[in-house]
Write a protein that holds these residues in place. Structure first.
Motif, PDB file in Angstrom:
ATOM      1  N   ALA A 111       0.603  -1.574   0.434  1.00 27.64           N
ATOM      2  CA  ALA A 111       0.180   0.786   0.091  1.00 27.64           C
ATOM      3  C   ALA A 111       1.325   1.133   0.392  1.00 27.64           C
ATOM      4  N   ILE A 113       0.540   5.338   0.398  1.00 24.19           N
ATOM      5  CA  ILE A 113      -0.159   6.631   0.894  1.00 24.19           C
ATOM      6  C   ILE A 113      -1.437   7.152   0.326  1.00 24.19           C
ATOM      7  N   HIS A 114      -2.081   7.864   0.122  1.00 28.24           N
ATOM      8  CA  HIS A 114      -3.666   8.205  -0.748  1.00 28.24           C
ATOM      9  C   HIS A 114      -2.636   9.592  -0.558  1.00 28.24           C
ATOM     10  N   LYS A 117      -4.271  11.816   1.375  1.00 30.32           N
ATOM     11  CA  LYS A 117      -3.350  11.731   3.143  1.00 30.32           C
ATOM     12  C   LYS A 117      -4.383  10.881   4.352  1.00 30.32           C
ATOM     13  N   TYR A 119      -5.930   7.580   4.036  1.00 32.98           N
ATOM     14  CA  TYR A 119      -5.835   6.731   3.940  1.00 32.98           C
ATOM     15  C   TYR A 119      -4.274   6.236   3.404  1.00 32.98           C
ATOM     16  N   MET A 120      -4.889   5.197   3.518  1.00 37.40           N
ATOM     17  CA  MET A 120      -2.933   3.726   2.603  1.00 37.40           C
ATOM     18  C   MET A 120      -4.611   3.471   1.605  1.00 37.40           C
ATOM     19  N   ILE A 145      -5.468   4.182   8.437  1.00 38.89           N
ATOM     20  CA  ILE A 145      -3.812   4.681   8.530  1.00 38.89           C
ATOM     21  C   ILE A 145      -3.518   4.365  10.092  1.00 38.89           C
ATOM     22  N   GLY A 151      -0.448   1.750   8.164  1.00 40.85           N
ATOM     23  CA  GLY A 151      -0.273   2.699   7.783  1.00 40.85           C
ATOM     24  C   GLY A 151      -0.158   2.834   9.227  1.00 40.85           C
ATOM     25  N   TYR A 154       3.569   3.183   8.187  1.00 42.35           N
ATOM     26  CA  TYR A 154       4.084   4.555   7.878  1.00 42.35           C
ATOM     27  C   TYR A 154       4.624   5.677   8.409  1.00 42.35           C
ATOM     28  N   GLY A 236       5.886   3.864  -0.021  1.00 44.10           N
ATOM     29  CA  GLY A 236       4.921   2.565   0.637  1.00 44.10           C
ATOM     30  C   GLY A 236       5.225   1.946   2.012  1.00 44.10           C
ATOM     31  N   CYS A 237       4.263   0.555   2.214  1.00 47.40           N
ATOM     32  CA  CYS A 237       5.009  -0.647   3.401  1.00 47.40           C
ATOM     33  C   CYS A 237       3.625  -1.914   2.270  1.00 47.40           C
TER      34      CYS A 237
END
Length: 273
Positions: A111, A113-114, A117, A119-120, A145, A151, A154, A236-237
Motif C-alpha cells: 500500500a 499513502i493516498h 493523506k 488513507y493508505m 491509517i 498505516g 507508514y 509505501g509499506c
C-alpha cells in the motif's frame, strides 16, 4: 534465502518479443538506421525490416523525413498517461510478493499513502496466491491509517513533517476510526515503539474491510508491516497477513519477519536501481 521467480514455464509470443526488443533499441539510440538496429540484435536484416515496417504501419515507429532514421513515435507517450510512481512500485514489488507468499504461505499486501493523506491505498496483493481462505481486498481498497499495520508502519517511519500533516488531516475527519490520533501523546508513543521494534501490527480495535472498527466488522486477520524506503523517504509499506486464530504475532514475527524485511529490501534495491 529469497528465491527467484521462474517464468520459463510460461509460453511467450516470439514475434511480440522481437518487436518490443527493437523498440527498446530505438529508445536507447533515439534514432537508428536499419544496419544499426541489425548490429544491436541477432536477428536477420529481412526480419528487422519487417518488424520496423509493421511498427511504422501501426504508428509506434516513424522514419524521419530528413534523415531516414527510425525512431519511436510520440504515440508511446500516450501509453504513459494514467501511470505514476505507485504503478511502478506495484510492478516491481509483485514478483517479490509472490515469492514471499510461496515461502510463508500467508499473503502480503502493498500500500501507498493516498493523495488525500487520510488513507493508505492498496496497490498490490498476493492474497489470490495463498492456499488459505481469507478475505481478499480489491486493488484500490482504501485502508485506515492509524489502526492498520501498514498505516501505522507508514506513520512510524515517515519524516516528522509528513507525519504531522497526515495526523492533522486525520483529526479533521469525522471517522470514529481516526479518533485515536487525537490523544497525540499516547499515539506518538505507540509509533515510537513501532520504530524501535522495526515493524507494526494492527491496533487491537482494527477489523479491516470497509468499516475499520472491529466493533462494526472483523475480517479475522492479523498483520505485520514494514516500510519501503528510498533515500530515507517512505514510499509505501508491505505487510504479511494471516488468520488471527492460526498463529500469534510472536510466532509470525519469529518465523517470517526476516523474510518480510528482506522482501522490502529487494523492492527498494530494484526500485532505486
Amino acid at each position: 534465502m529469497m528465491k527467484t521467480l521462474d517464468r520459463s514455464k510460461y509460453k511467450t509470443i516470439r514475434a511480440l518479443e522481437r518487436g518490443l526488443h527493437v523498440m527498446q533499441i530505438l529508445q536507447q539510440k533515439r534514432a537508428a538506421t536499419l544496419n544499426q538496429v541489425y548490429q544491436a540484435t541477432d536477428l536477420p536484416r529481412p526480419t528487422i525490416l519487417r518488424i520496423l515496417r509493421t511498427l511504422e504501419g501501426a504508428g509506434w515507429v516513424r522514419r524521419g523525413l530528413g534523415d531516414g532514421l527510425y525512431r519511436n513515435s510520440f504515440k508511446i507517450k500516450g501509453m504513459l498517461k494514467g501511470l505514476d510512481d505507485s504503478d511502478r512500485l506495484a510492478e516491481i514489488a509483485a514478483p517479490f510478493l509472490d515469492i514471499l507468499c510461496r515461502e510463508a504461505s500467508w499473503p502480503s499486501d502493498l500500500a501507498v499513502i493516498h493523495h488525500e493523506k487520510v488513507y493508505m491505498e492498496l496497490i498490490e496483493t498476493s492474497r489470490t496466491k495463498t492456499p488459505f481462505l481469507l478475505k481478499r481486498d480489491e486493488i484500490g481498497h482504501m485502508i485506515n491509517i492509524p489502526l492498520s499495520a501498514m498505516g501505522r508502519a507508514y506513520l512510524a517511519f515517515c519524516d516528522q513533517s509528513e507525519r504531522d500533516d497526515i495526523i492533522n488531516n486525520l483529526k479533521e475527519t469525522k471517522s470514529a476510526a481516526n479518533q485515536i490520533v487525537k490523544n497525540k501523546k499516547i499515539f506518538l508513543n505507540d509509533l515510537e515503539k513501532i520504530k524501535i521494534n522495526g515493524y507494526a501490527t494492527r491496533e487491537p480495535s482494527f477489523g479491516g474491510g470497509e468499516r475499520p472498527l472491529k466493533s462494526s466488522y472483523d475480517d479475522g486477520l492479523q498483520a505485520i508491516a514494514v516500510p519501503i524506503r528510498i533515500e530515507g523517504k517512505v514510499i509505501g509499506c508491505i505487510s504479511l497477513v494471516w488468520v488471527r486464530q492460526a498463529a500469534t504475532i510472536e510466532e509470525i514475527v519469529e518465523k517470517f519477519l526476516i523474510n518480510l524485511k528482506e522482501t522490502a529490501n529487494k523492492i527498494e534495491i530494484t526500485y532505486g536501481g
